[in-house]
Design a protein around this motif. Structure first.
Motif, PDB file in Angstrom:
ATOM      1  N   VAL A 217       0.825  -1.203   0.000  1.00 30.34           N
ATOM      2  CA  VAL A 217       0.000   0.000   0.000  1.00 30.34           C
ATOM      3  C   VAL A 217       0.861   1.255   0.000  1.00 30.34           C
ATOM      4  CG1 VAL A 217      -1.747   1.286   1.283  1.00 30.34           C
ATOM      5  CG2 VAL A 217      -1.867  -1.207   1.167  1.00 30.34           C
ATOM      6  N   LEU A 218       1.976   1.214   0.722  1.00 32.78           N
ATOM      7  CA  LEU A 218       2.794   2.396   0.922  1.00 32.78           C
ATOM      8  C   LEU A 218       3.514   2.812  -0.355  1.00 32.78           C
ATOM      9  CD1 LEU A 218       4.444   1.561   4.369  1.00 32.78           C
ATOM     10  CD2 LEU A 218       2.272   2.706   3.920  1.00 32.78           C
ATOM     11  N   GLY A 219       3.730   4.134  -0.478  1.00 30.27           N
ATOM     12  CA  GLY A 219       4.542   4.627  -1.575  1.00 30.27           C
ATOM     13  C   GLY A 219       6.011   4.352  -1.359  1.00 30.27           C
ATOM     14  N   THR A 220       6.458   4.347  -0.102  1.00 31.14           N
ATOM     15  CA  THR A 220       7.833   4.001   0.230  1.00 31.14           C
ATOM     16  C   THR A 220       8.014   2.489   0.172  1.00 31.14           C
ATOM     17  OG1 THR A 220       7.954   5.910   1.704  1.00 31.14           O
ATOM     18  CG2 THR A 220       9.623   4.221   1.985  1.00 31.14           C
ATOM     19  N   LYS A 221       9.145   2.038  -0.326  1.00 28.73           N
ATOM     20  CA  LYS A 221       9.421   0.613  -0.435  1.00 28.73           C
ATOM     21  C   LYS A 221      10.704   0.262   0.316  1.00 28.73           C
ATOM     22  CE  LYS A 221       5.858   0.214  -3.070  1.00 28.73           C
ATOM     23  NZ  LYS A 221       4.602  -0.356  -2.510  1.00 28.73           N
ATOM     24  N   GLN A 222      10.821  -1.003   0.644  1.00 31.59           N
ATOM     25  CA  GLN A 222      12.048  -1.486   1.267  1.00 31.59           C
ATOM     26  C   GLN A 222      13.167  -1.582   0.241  1.00 31.59           C
ATOM     27  OE1 GLN A 222      10.407  -4.328   4.880  1.00 31.59           O
ATOM     28  NE2 GLN A 222      11.269  -5.256   3.081  1.00 31.59           N
ATOM     29  N   ALA A 223      14.399  -1.387   0.721  1.00 24.66           N
ATOM     30  CA  ALA A 223      15.551  -1.569  -0.155  1.00 24.66           C
ATOM     31  C   ALA A 223      15.652  -3.044  -0.511  1.00 24.66           C
ATOM     32  CB  ALA A 223      16.831  -1.105   0.537  1.00 24.66           C
ATOM     33  N   GLY A 224      15.672  -3.328  -1.790  1.00 26.48           N
ATOM     34  CA  GLY A 224      15.662  -4.716  -2.230  1.00 26.48           C
ATOM     35  C   GLY A 224      16.881  -5.073  -3.049  1.00 26.48           C
ATOM     36  N   LEU A 225      16.691  -6.074  -3.882  1.00 23.90           N
ATOM     37  CA  LEU A 225      17.790  -6.614  -4.672  1.00 23.90           C
ATOM     38  C   LEU A 225      18.331  -5.594  -5.661  1.00 23.90           C
ATOM     39  CD1 LEU A 225      19.414  -9.207  -5.252  1.00 23.90           C
ATOM     40  CD2 LEU A 225      17.664  -9.802  -6.940  1.00 23.90           C
ATOM     41  N   PHE A 226      17.447  -4.729  -6.167  1.00 20.94           N
ATOM     42  CA  PHE A 226      17.848  -3.753  -7.174  1.00 20.94           C
ATOM     43  C   PHE A 226      17.799  -2.342  -6.593  1.00 20.94           C
ATOM     44  CE2 PHE A 226      16.025  -7.350  -9.466  1.00 20.94           C
ATOM     45  CZ  PHE A 226      17.069  -7.661 -10.323  1.00 20.94           C
ATOM     46  N   ARG A 227      18.361  -2.190  -5.402  1.00 20.65           N
ATOM     47  CA  ARG A 227      18.261  -0.913  -4.709  1.00 20.65           C
ATOM     48  C   ARG A 227      18.934   0.222  -5.477  1.00 20.65           C
ATOM     49  NH1 ARG A 227      20.985  -1.977   0.883  1.00 20.65           N
ATOM     50  NH2 ARG A 227      19.609  -3.763   0.735  1.00 20.65           N
ATOM     51  N   PRO A 705      11.443 -12.242   0.410  1.00 17.27           N
ATOM     52  CA  PRO A 705      11.102 -10.859   0.749  1.00 17.27           C
ATOM     53  C   PRO A 705      10.437 -10.167  -0.432  1.00 17.27           C
ATOM     54  CG  PRO A 705      13.312 -11.383   1.497  1.00 17.27           C
ATOM     55  CD  PRO A 705      12.870 -12.549   0.660  1.00 17.27           C
ATOM     56  N   GLU A 706       9.333  -9.467  -0.157  1.00 15.51           N
ATOM     57  CA  GLU A 706       8.555  -8.909  -1.264  1.00 15.51           C
ATOM     58  C   GLU A 706       9.304  -7.828  -2.022  1.00 15.51           C
ATOM     59  OE1 GLU A 706       7.215  -6.794   2.483  1.00 15.51           O
ATOM     60  OE2 GLU A 706       7.788  -8.795   1.846  1.00 15.51           O
ATOM     61  N   GLU A 707      10.363  -7.234  -1.403  1.00 18.34           N
ATOM     62  CA  GLU A 707      11.120  -6.231  -2.131  1.00 18.34           C
ATOM     63  C   GLU A 707      11.868  -6.828  -3.319  1.00 18.34           C
ATOM     64  OE1 GLU A 707      13.467  -7.120   1.723  1.00 18.34           O
ATOM     65  OE2 GLU A 707      11.377  -6.875   1.100  1.00 18.34           O
TER      66      GLU A 707
END
Length: 785
Positions: A217-227, A705-707
């Motif tokens: 839902v959030l506009g902010t996302k977690q740092a993921g594999l392709f940060r 992880p969903e990121e």
């Protein structure tokens, strides 16, 4: 040339030091000394009169300009306080580095050191933000007087720009290089630092929805594999309030009217390069609609007539959007009935015992206010009429605040403007309202380069130019070229969304394609000219009328030996058809009563025979249902579709009939099922006049992880393609004309990569025919860059 600080220190510190020195200037000391040695009563009356004024040190600024700024005239008496005011005025003018005022008998001596001229403004150390962008942020201007205070403010503005990019550790230091002729270069030394990423987004207090679901839902996302490629994972404080509102809207649309965010905690990681962000929320209980009533307080409005317009029913999960939709529907009906100034107020009664909300729609007469005019400002390219047609109201119509809010949303949804503000203010009288529209335009054209890969078509490259606001008229124009190993396609598409100023869209599509597919033994050239008209027929329904002129030519590919049926189709040469058709679409996936479910229904027919070489009726129907379960983490989808081709006259060729590909039934090559001519070496598919297919699939998280953007799926497809009536076999050996149902199961992996969606399908045919061409593995990637 060497880099120097202003007065041996950073600019801000130097300015404060200079100011302190000037307070102790000799001129001020002289005045104060004279005042100190005089009696108290005499000090207040002490005045000076100068017959002449001597100004020293000025080069660019004239004597008269300095005197005007100081407020001193020759021959007039001046008090000690006025001398101090003159000093303060000159010092605060931003023109001088130092100022001294000294009375010498009948002469007032003003000595100034002018601030240098700003020669150049440069930026060093910036990589993330380009010079062109930074130049828009700074107020220091070349070839004007250098202002240390302005330079400090510019440095702060640059640092703030980096902060919004997630680089809160960025530092900006203004420095100067002295030049000849009292000029300086201003250099902003920038240390960008690293992105402060959101390492983890978590929630406390959520019971109904998982962290995984709320993070979507959030506009902010977690740092993921392709940060390094995803920029929404940087921590920006200003985005927190928006995310809180997104959470609130999410819960409210699902009946959790008491949901609130009690706190947002941000904790810096040990390495100080990231944040752990936690949202403390209270979900509350889910409410459903209770009793739904409608009453009228207007004598000329029959409540019973309008009660049938309300679509919400008891037992449905409460959502403010559904209430707003009902109100809009009621007010539109009032306009059609000629009832002016009707307002609908929803009065909600809360029942905590059974967790329901009773809603009573109260129809009343609103204030008698009219729209005096609609003023539009800020649009330099977009024509006024493009913005005005987003309003249901025009000048002279009754004023409806709800319509104005909806018009504002439609203007923003055009995506032509960086900002769009719509406000109402009082007009020339109490009964008049002026609607102000202020917009800031943004670029609407784009040049896209794309790539694709699939094991059906191989690698492909696509180039397209798209203009969403062509000539400022709100029209869409797209030019595209797509090439793959087995196909080349050129297209022009034009759309006028409001023909004649009405909700009537006109489209024109020109398409030319050449194919040399490895799944057939022949090549094709296809040209399509298709104008369309489409318009809404209900809240969720839309009807499209079209004319299609299509020419298809089948070409022999040497040295392949075609079967007699395909050879006969090639011998027919280029054939063209002229058809009138329509398509009806009904879509509730975003506007239905249930935010977690929806359906899409499409039905189309084309009637060929208005000239051309062929006469036929082609019918296609498709219905898709979608449902999210398990707290919306799992998506279920079912699709049923079918088509029928009734041939009347002309040559019924393979390119005219239905050929099923992986987009209809997976597990087989394009044209892999259905009737087939096996008399030659080519073993070509012949297509069919009838087909039916059903697809059942589920998408779900697989524990990663969903990121990372990776999810899984399972599917089951079943389909059949048959019937070759009106086909000239030319003595070929045809199999599969009667048809049979094929059954396929499989697994899918979906990967939302930064360069585009990547999909893997692994399938197994549970039932197939010996002559079918199976395909157990499929990979597809599409991207734009």
């Amino acid at each position: 040339m060497r880099l120097m600080t202003w007065g041996g220190a950073p600019i801000g510190q130097a300015q404060r030091s200079t100011f302190g020195t000037l307070l102790r200037s000799a001129s001020v000391c002289a005045v104060l000394s004279a005042a100190w040695m005089a009696p108290a009563g005499y000090v207040q009356a002490q005045q000076y009169q100068f017959n002449s004024v001597q100004i020293n040190g000025n080069e660019r600024i004239g004597d008269s300009a300095i005197l005007r700024q100081a407020g001193i005239s020759r021959g007039q008496p001046v008090s000690a306080g006025q001398l101090n005011d003159a000093y303060q005025s000159l010092q605060s003018s931003g023109l001088f580095e130092t100022v001294e005022i000294e009375p010498r008998g009948g002469t007032l001596v003003i000595t100034v050191v002018e601030l240098p001229t700003l020669n150049r403004v440069r930026f060093e150390g910036n990589q993330r933000i380009k010079d062109e962008t930074l130049e828009q942020l700074v107020g220091s201007t070349e070839r004007r007087v250098f202002n240390p205070a302005q330079a400090e403010a510019d440095a702060a503005a640059i640092a703030e720009a980096y902060s919004t990019e997630g680089r809160i550790a960025a530092r900006v230091q203004p420095r100067i290089i002295k030049r000849d002729q009292n000029r300086v270069d201003l250099i902003f030394e920038i240390f960008e630092g690293k992105n402060v990423e959101v390492e983890r987004l978590s929630f406390v207090g959520n019971r109904q929805y998982s962290d995984r679901r709320l993070r979507r839902v959030l506009g902010t996302k977690q740092a993921g594999l392709f940060r390094r490629l995803v920029r929404r994972d940087t921590f920006v404080e200003g985005r927190v309030e928006l995310d809180k509102q997104l959470l609130r809207d999410f819960y409210l649309s699902r009946g959790y009217v008491d949901m609130r965010t009690t706190a947002v905690n941000s904790e810096v990681t040990q390495e100080r390069d990231g944040y752990f962000v936690s949202y403390n929320i209270v979900e509350g209980q889910q409410f459903k609609f209770g009793e739904i009533n409608l009453v009228s307080e207007m004598p000329n409005v029959d409540a019973a007539v309008y009660r049938d317009i309300v679509k919400v029913r008891p037992g449905v999960v409460y959502s403010p959007t559904l209430v707003e939709t009902d109100i809009a529907r009621l007010e539109r009906q009032a306009i059609r009935d000629g009832v002016d100034f009707m307002r609908v107020e929803p009065r909600v009664t809360r029942n905590d015992r059974d967790l329901t909300l009773d809603v009573t729609y109260v129809i009343s007469r609103g204030p008698r206010v009219f729209v005096e005019r609609i003023d539009i400002e800020g649009n330099t390219t977009t024509l006024d009429r493009v913005i005005r047609r987003q309003f249901d109201s025009v000048e002279g119509d009754p004023f409806n605040p709800r319509e104005i809010r909806q018009a504002a949303e439609r203007i923003r949804a055009l995506n032509y403007f960086e900002t769009a503000e719509v406000n109402a203010r009082e007009g020339s009288s109490d009964e008049q309202v002026v609607v102000d529209v202020n917009v800031e335009e943004k670029p609407t054209g784009s040049l896209n380069f794309g790539g694709s890969f699939s094991n059906n078509d191989g690698f492909g490259v696509a180039i397209s130019f798209a203009e969403e606001n062509f000539l400022g008229r709100g029209q869409k124009l797209t030019l595209s070229v797509a090439t793959a190993e087995d196909a080349t396609r050129y297209g022009i598409n034009f759309v006028e969304p409001a023909l004649l100023g009405r909700d009537l869209a006109f489209g024109l599509n020109l398409d030319y394609a050449e194919t040399n597919s490895s799944f057939t033994s022949y090549d094709t050239n296809r040209l399509i000219v298709q104008p369309t008209l489409s318009f809404p027929v209900s809240d969720n329904g839309r009807l499209s009328l079209r004319y299609t002129a299509e020419e298809i030519e089948m070409l022999e590919r040497d040295p392949v030996e075609n079967g007699p049926t395909i050879a006969g189709d090639i011998a027919a040469g280029a054939q063209w058809s002229s058809a009138l058709g329509y398509e009806y679409t009904y879509d509730t996936r975003r506007t239905g009563l249930d935010p977690n479910a929806g359906i899409l229904f499409q039905f189309s027919q084309d009637f060929a025979g208005l000239g051309g070489d062929s006469k036929f009726v082609k019918t296609v129907a498709k219905v898709t249902g979608e449902k999210r379960i398990y707290n919306e983490d799992v998506t279920l989808r079912a699709t049923l579709e079918g088509g029928a081709l009734a041939w009347r006259e002309g040559t019924n060729r393979v390119v005219d009939r239905f050929l099923l590909g992986p987009n209809i039934i997976r597990g087989f090559e394009p044209g892999g099922i259905g009737p087939r001519d096996i008399s030659g070496t080519s073993n070509d598919p012949l297509g069919g006049n009838l087909y039916v297919a059903a697809r059942f699939e589920a998408e779900f998280p697989i524990g990663l992880p969903e990121e990372y953007g990776i999810s899984g799926g399972v599917f089951y497809d079943v389909g059949n393609l048959w019937d070759l009536d009106d086909v000239n076999f030319n003595g070929g050996n045809i199999v599969g004309e009667g048809g049979s149902f094929r059954h396929v199961v499989g697994l899918s992996i979906f990967w939302e990569t930064p360069v585009g969606p990547l999909q893997f399908n692994v399938s197994k045919a549970l039932k197939s025919e010996d002559f079918d061409e199976e395909q157990t593995f499929e990979i597809t990637l599409r991207t734009q860059f």
